[in-house]
Design a protein around this motif. Structure first.
Motif, mmCIF file in Angstrom:
data_model
loop_
_atom_site.group_PDB
_atom_site.id
_atom_site.type_symbol
_atom_site.label_atom_id
_atom_site.label_comp_id
_atom_site.label_asym_id
_atom_site.label_seq_id
_atom_site.Cartn_x
_atom_site.Cartn_y
_atom_site.Cartn_z
ATOM 1 N N PHE A 26 0.896 -1.198 0.016
ATOM 2 C CA PHE A 26 0.126 0.084 0.206
ATOM 3 C C PHE A 26 0.869 1.205 -0.285
ATOM 4 C CE2 PHE A 26 -2.090 3.135 2.822
ATOM 5 C CZ PHE A 26 -3.036 3.809 2.054
ATOM 6 N N ARG A 27 2.072 1.316 0.862
ATOM 7 C CA ARG A 27 2.692 2.312 0.976
ATOM 8 C C ARG A 27 3.648 2.568 -0.554
ATOM 9 N NH1 ARG A 27 6.180 1.742 6.216
ATOM 10 N NH2 ARG A 27 7.003 3.343 5.642
ATOM 11 N N ALA A 28 3.972 1.511 -1.024
ATOM 12 C CA ALA A 28 4.807 1.645 -2.219
ATOM 13 C C ALA A 28 3.830 2.200 -3.405
ATOM 14 C CB ALA A 28 5.296 0.346 -2.746
ATOM 15 N N TRP A 29 2.542 1.710 -3.333
ATOM 16 C CA TRP A 29 1.488 2.228 -4.595
ATOM 17 C C TRP A 29 1.387 3.544 -4.379
ATOM 18 C CZ3 TRP A 29 -3.539 3.679 -3.175
ATOM 19 C CH2 TRP A 29 -4.246 3.933 -4.254
ATOM 20 N N TYR A 30 1.096 3.921 -3.003
ATOM 21 C CA TYR A 30 0.717 5.561 -2.871
ATOM 22 C C TYR A 30 1.519 6.569 -2.964
ATOM 23 C CZ TYR A 30 -1.565 9.366 -0.388
ATOM 24 O OH TYR A 30 -2.165 10.814 -0.362
ATOM 25 N N GLN A 31 2.959 6.316 -2.578
ATOM 26 C CA GLN A 31 4.197 6.931 -2.446
ATOM 27 C C GLN A 31 4.446 7.057 -3.931
ATOM 28 O OE1 GLN A 31 5.107 8.951 -0.574
ATOM 29 N NE2 GLN A 31 4.927 8.169 1.691
ATOM 30 N N THR A 32 4.175 6.164 -4.864
ATOM 31 C CA THR A 32 4.706 6.327 -6.371
ATOM 32 C C THR A 32 3.937 7.351 -7.159
ATOM 33 O OG1 THR A 32 5.028 3.762 -6.372
ATOM 34 C CG2 THR A 32 4.930 4.845 -8.591
ATOM 35 N N GLY A 33 2.792 7.743 -6.442
ATOM 36 C CA GLY A 33 1.880 8.609 -7.354
ATOM 37 C C GLY A 33 2.350 10.101 -6.707
ATOM 38 N N ILE A 34 2.965 10.146 -5.612
ATOM 39 C CA ILE A 34 3.462 11.414 -4.948
ATOM 40 C C ILE A 34 5.020 11.635 -5.169
ATOM 41 C CG2 ILE A 34 3.506 12.670 -2.769
ATOM 42 C CD1 ILE A 34 1.021 11.292 -1.807
ATOM 43 N N ASP A 35 5.692 10.710 -4.582
ATOM 44 C CA ASP A 35 7.087 10.835 -4.687
ATOM 45 C C ASP A 35 7.566 9.510 -5.166
ATOM 46 O OD1 ASP A 35 9.755 10.954 -4.421
ATOM 47 O OD2 ASP A 35 9.666 11.465 -2.099
ATOM 48 N N PRO A 36 7.956 9.429 -6.572
ATOM 49 C CA PRO A 36 8.318 8.340 -7.089
ATOM 50 C C PRO A 36 9.464 7.623 -6.629
ATOM 51 C CG PRO A 36 7.595 9.810 -8.769
ATOM 52 C CD PRO A 36 7.563 10.487 -7.519
ATOM 53 N N SER A 37 10.592 8.209 -6.301
ATOM 54 C CA SER A 37 11.576 7.840 -5.770
ATOM 55 C C SER A 37 11.441 7.090 -4.392
ATOM 56 C CB SER A 37 12.532 8.843 -5.511
ATOM 57 O OG SER A 37 12.096 9.727 -4.578
ATOM 58 N N GLU A 38 10.616 7.585 -3.490
ATOM 59 C CA GLU A 38 9.937 7.027 -2.383
ATOM 60 C C GLU A 38 9.227 5.825 -2.451
ATOM 61 O OE1 GLU A 38 9.726 6.187 1.906
ATOM 62 O OE2 GLU A 38 11.043 7.453 0.646
ATOM 63 N N GLY A 39 8.266 5.708 -3.625
ATOM 64 C CA GLY A 39 7.557 4.543 -3.819
ATOM 65 C C GLY A 39 8.427 3.470 -4.234
ATOM 66 N N ALA A 40 9.673 3.857 -5.164
ATOM 67 C CA ALA A 40 10.541 2.818 -5.706
ATOM 68 C C ALA A 40 11.437 2.260 -4.651
ATOM 69 C CB ALA A 40 11.307 3.450 -6.835
#
Length: 366
Positions: free
Chosen positions: A254-268
């Protein structure tokens, strides 16, 4: 003519409702914590809260039903079968208070990312008691079925009751991890008691180490409880996989998916940790299959010690920070985590006995 026997016919369905409720609570709780960490909670009425409080309601229904059954059955059913439901009832009572309190707290002070607040502390304590209570109830139900006790018209085969107990132990494991996070939440303690930033700076490194040791101790205890409850190889692996699925979806995924839309580096960054996270299952499964079905004291301590660090990493929150942000601490903490697992295994008796037979009171037949 069909006669509904209150004594037995509601017993197993009550346990099923309770275990499902406890599992929903911890799953929704992990999802909710993930949301708070990312600061996306702006209202009390969210999907994670819906899942969480649905679980609370189911556990409360099961616990109250258990109380009515116990009062109506007097001595016709083994008293040990109701111990877990009584524990869960205490947790449900705390959550009845915590729910409205949590709504008022957030409405008054906003949606904070801390666990250790008055409302969250009540809620998490109730969640842990519900998980432990339903774990005790389900494992003792398995013991009773193996002993040949009549569990009613709706009682399935022992194998299905074992499946129910496996789900309950997953909830116990995740719930105890949540308790560890609650008592080591330095920022939350500061938020609640206004201890000051200097105290936070001094206590945070110590808290991080203690957190890892406590998680290792919990993992060690759960290894032994599962081994003792199920006389066949693979039960620990099943519980560990269920833990990984819940954490991998409600937390990391969930955190990876959500963060990808806001901060791609954090999501990755989070997404790249998921394969590493899943690799922690490998030593847990290997040690599960390498150990005997029934462990003597020495072997129990040995294997519970060896599995402790790897199983503790399955929590997801701590292991993400440790392996991604502070990887230099991994080798430094390994020996202390082994030691914590060994200590928990050596002093396991009182905790482990909660999930086993309760003497004659569990084998009394009507």
């Amino acid at each position: 003519m069909f006669r509904f026997r209150l004594s037995y016919d509601l017993l197993v369905p009550t346990y099923i409702v309770g275990v499902v409720g406890a599992f929903l609570q911890i799953s929704g709780g992990i999802w909710d914590v993930s949301s708070h960490i990312m600061g996306i909670v702006e209202t009390f009425f969210t999907v994670p809260h819906l899942v969480l409080y649905t679980g609370v309601l189911l556990c409360l229904v099961a616990s109250l039903t258990g109380v009515m059954l116990r009062r109506g059955l007097t001595s016709s059913v083994a008293s040990g079968l109701f111990t877990g439901l009584r524990v869960s009832l205490v947790g449900g009572a705390l959550q009845v208070i915590a729910g409205p309190f949590d709504l008022w707290w957030h409405s008054t002070y906003g949606f904070d990312p801390h666990l250790f607040t008055p409302s969250h502390s009540l809620l998490i304590t109730g969640l842990v008691l519900n998980g432990v209570g339903m774990g005790i109830a389900a494992t003792r139900l398995v013991q009773a079925s193996r002993a040949g006790i009549d569990l009613g018209r709706f009682s399935p085969r022992t194998r299905w009751l074992e499946s129910l107990a496996l789900v309950s132990l997953c909830g116990v494991w995740l719930g105890l991890n949540g308790l560890v996070y609650l008592v080591t939440d330095i920022d939350g303690l500061n938020y609640t008691f206004h201890l000051g930033q200097s105290w936070v700076d001094a206590a945070a490194p110590v808290s991080f180490v203690i957190m890892g040791l406590l998680l290792a101790g919990v993992a060690s205890l759960m290894f032994i409880v599962t081994k003792r409850t199920f006389p066949w190889t693979g039960a620990v692996s099943i519980v560990a996989v269920m833990v990984a699925v819940v954490v991998g979806t409600a937390n990391l995924g969930f955190r990876a998916w959500y963060q990808t839309g806001i901060d791609p580096s954090e999501g990755a960054r989070i997404a790249s940790f998921i394969p590493v996270y899943l690799s922690f299952l490998v030593p847990v499964v290997l040690l599960d299959y390498a150990s005997a079905r029934e462990l003597d004291r020495v072997r129990a301590v040995l294997f519970a010690t060896l599995v402790a660090p790897f199983a503790s990493y399955l929590d997801g929150f701590y292991s993400l920070v440790l392996w991604v942000s502070r990887p230099n601490l991994v080798p430094m903490l390994l020996i202390p985590m082994f030691a914590a697992g060994a200590i928990a295994a050596m002093f396991r008796t009182r905790f482990v006995n909660l999930f086993g037979p309760s003497g004659p009171s569990l084998t009394t037949k009507p």
